[in-house]
Scaffold this motif. Structure first.
Motif, PDB file in Angstrom:
ATOM      1  N   ASP A 135      -0.921   7.600   0.398  1.00 65.24           N
ATOM      2  CA  ASP A 135       0.339   7.382   1.125  1.00 65.24           C
ATOM      3  C   ASP A 135       1.479   7.387   0.113  1.00 65.24           C
ATOM      4  O   ASP A 135       1.638   6.450  -0.668  1.00 65.24           O
ATOM      5  N   LEU A 136       2.276   8.471   0.136  1.00 68.15           N
ATOM      6  CA  LEU A 136       3.376   8.614  -0.824  1.00 68.15           C
ATOM      7  C   LEU A 136       4.729   8.339  -0.189  1.00 68.15           C
ATOM      8  O   LEU A 136       5.753   8.778  -0.693  1.00 68.15           O
ATOM      9  N   THR A 137       4.745   7.589   0.897  1.00 73.29           N
ATOM     10  CA  THR A 137       5.996   7.323   1.611  1.00 73.29           C
ATOM     11  C   THR A 137       6.628   5.996   1.201  1.00 73.29           C
ATOM     12  O   THR A 137       7.773   5.734   1.564  1.00 73.29           O
ATOM     13  N   GLN A 138       5.907   5.163   0.462  1.00 70.93           N
ATOM     14  CA  GLN A 138       6.413   3.833   0.148  1.00 70.93           C
ATOM     15  C   GLN A 138       7.050   3.805  -1.236  1.00 70.93           C
ATOM     16  O   GLN A 138       6.642   4.524  -2.140  1.00 70.93           O
ATOM     17  N   LYS A 139       8.057   2.925  -1.358  1.00 71.59           N
ATOM     18  CA  LYS A 139       8.757   2.733  -2.627  1.00 71.59           C
ATOM     19  C   LYS A 139       8.903   1.239  -2.896  1.00 71.59           C
ATOM     20  O   LYS A 139       8.887   0.417  -1.977  1.00 71.59           O
ATOM     21  N   ILE A 140       9.068   0.897  -4.169  1.00 76.34           N
ATOM     22  CA  ILE A 140       9.326  -0.493  -4.538  1.00 76.34           C
ATOM     23  C   ILE A 140      10.790  -0.793  -4.263  1.00 76.34           C
ATOM     24  O   ILE A 140      11.682  -0.164  -4.832  1.00 76.34           O
ATOM     25  N   ALA A 161       2.178  -3.970  -6.168  1.00 76.61           N
ATOM     26  CA  ALA A 161       0.777  -3.784  -5.767  1.00 76.61           C
ATOM     27  C   ALA A 161       0.683  -3.036  -4.440  1.00 76.61           C
ATOM     28  O   ALA A 161      -0.197  -2.180  -4.261  1.00 76.61           O
ATOM     29  N   GLN A 162       1.598  -3.351  -3.521  1.00 75.22           N
ATOM     30  CA  GLN A 162       1.587  -2.690  -2.216  1.00 75.22           C
ATOM     31  C   GLN A 162       1.818  -1.182  -2.365  1.00 75.22           C
ATOM     32  O   GLN A 162       1.120  -0.379  -1.747  1.00 75.22           O
ATOM     33  N   VAL A 163       2.787  -0.817  -3.205  1.00 75.27           N
ATOM     34  CA  VAL A 163       3.116   0.606  -3.374  1.00 75.27           C
ATOM     35  C   VAL A 163       1.998   1.330  -4.111  1.00 75.27           C
ATOM     36  O   VAL A 163       1.590   2.430  -3.711  1.00 75.27           O
ATOM     37  N   THR A 164       1.491   0.746  -5.198  1.00 73.88           N
ATOM     38  CA  THR A 164       0.440   1.424  -5.957  1.00 73.88           C
ATOM     39  C   THR A 164      -0.844   1.541  -5.137  1.00 73.88           C
ATOM     40  O   THR A 164      -1.576   2.530  -5.257  1.00 73.88           O
ATOM     41  N   THR A 165      -1.124   0.546  -4.289  1.00 74.52           N
ATOM     42  CA  THR A 165      -2.283   0.641  -3.404  1.00 74.52           C
ATOM     43  C   THR A 165      -2.094   1.766  -2.398  1.00 74.52           C
ATOM     44  O   THR A 165      -3.039   2.517  -2.100  1.00 74.52           O
ATOM     45  N   ALA A 166      -0.881   1.899  -1.891  1.00 76.44           N
ATOM     46  CA  ALA A 166      -0.591   2.982  -0.956  1.00 76.44           C
ATOM     47  C   ALA A 166      -0.780   4.340  -1.634  1.00 76.44           C
ATOM     48  O   ALA A 166      -1.341   5.274  -1.041  1.00 76.44           O
ATOM     49  N   VAL A 167      -0.327   4.466  -2.888  1.00 75.79           N
ATOM     50  CA  VAL A 167      -0.499   5.723  -3.625  1.00 75.79           C
ATOM     51  C   VAL A 167      -1.981   6.034  -3.788  1.00 75.79           C
ATOM     52  O   VAL A 167      -2.425   7.175  -3.611  1.00 75.79           O
TER      53      VAL A 167
END
Length: 242
Positions: free
Chosen positions: A136-141, A126-132
């Motif tokens: 914000d495309l810097t986060q990964k699972i 959820a954290q990564v998809t919310t960032a997308v």
């Protein structure tokens, strides 16, 4: 007449029979225990045995009642956590069963480990998809996962990589053509398909059209500056460019 019957009299036999038919008779205790165990087998944890029996039958009743109460607590807690996490989507739930030991402790620990793993995995996703969604495309699972959750993790991370590559290429072409005036730029994004490929192609068509139009205008303007009035802009154009 002797008012005290001898051991062999009918009164004595009746007295012994009455005591044998009392609540502590072994076969009655076993019948109660059988009824209780049958109820537990069928998933009914409401049955309790009387603990006022003397000796071993009373101890059996106490142990049985304690076992049923523990089973009821384990079942209630496991059901609560499963409902909160699985049905209501309330992550972070943990089962608490005071006094649990052995298999019951293992079962409670397994349920809590499952709920904890799902909580960490889903919250990270959820954290990564919310960032997308926020650009914000810097986060990964990064959380550990297996099975279908691992497939989901890899899919989301691949999506982030492709979006990042797409955004980077489109930004580069837009900067080169629009800001720096370097014509001829094309976006190259490997592995894209569907809408992302369509967007990449559209950006490239736009950049190519602008390149052709601007270069044609530049050639004619340069020719005019040199006194050559035979040249004309022949490139196809629409709107304000036309």
């Amino acid at each position: 007449m002797d008012e005290h019957p001898t051991p062999g009299t009918a009164a004595s036999r009746a007295g012994r029979a009455g005591r044998a038919d009392g609540p502590d008779r072994p076969d009655q205790v076993l019948q109660q225990l059988l009824a209780g165990l049958t109820a537990v087998r069928d998933g009914d944890f409401r049955t309790r045995l009387g603990t006022d029996l003397p000796g071993v039958p009373g101890e059996i009743a106490t142990v049985f009642n304690g076992m049923v109460e523990q089973l009821a607590r384990v079942t209630s807690e496991v059901t609560r956590v499963a409902r909160e996490v699985g049905s209501e989507g309330r992550l972070g739930g943990q089962a608490h069963v005071p006094g649990a030991a052995g298999t019951w402790l293992d079962l409670t620990g397994a349920v809590n480990a499952m709920a904890g793993d799902l909580t960490r995995q889903l919250r990270n996703i959820a954290q990564v998809t919310t960032a997308v969604a926020r650009g914000d495309l810097t986060q990964k699972i990064e959380v550990d996962a297996r099975g279908e959750l691992l497939e989901l993790k890899n899919t989301v991370n691949t999506m982030v990589d492709q979006l990042s590559a797409f955004a980077g290429e489109v930004t580069r072409v837009a900067r080169e053509v629009g800001s720096e005036g370097n014509l001829g730029g094309q976006a190259t994004v490997r592995g894209v398909s569907g809408t992302w490929k369509d967007l990449t192609d559209n950006v490239n068509v736009m950049a190519s059209n602008l390149t052709g139009q601007v270069r044609s205008m530049s050639d004619v303007a340069t020719a005019v500056a040199r006194g050559d009035l035979s040249r004309k802009i022949t490139v196809e154009a629409k709107g304000e460019v036309a």
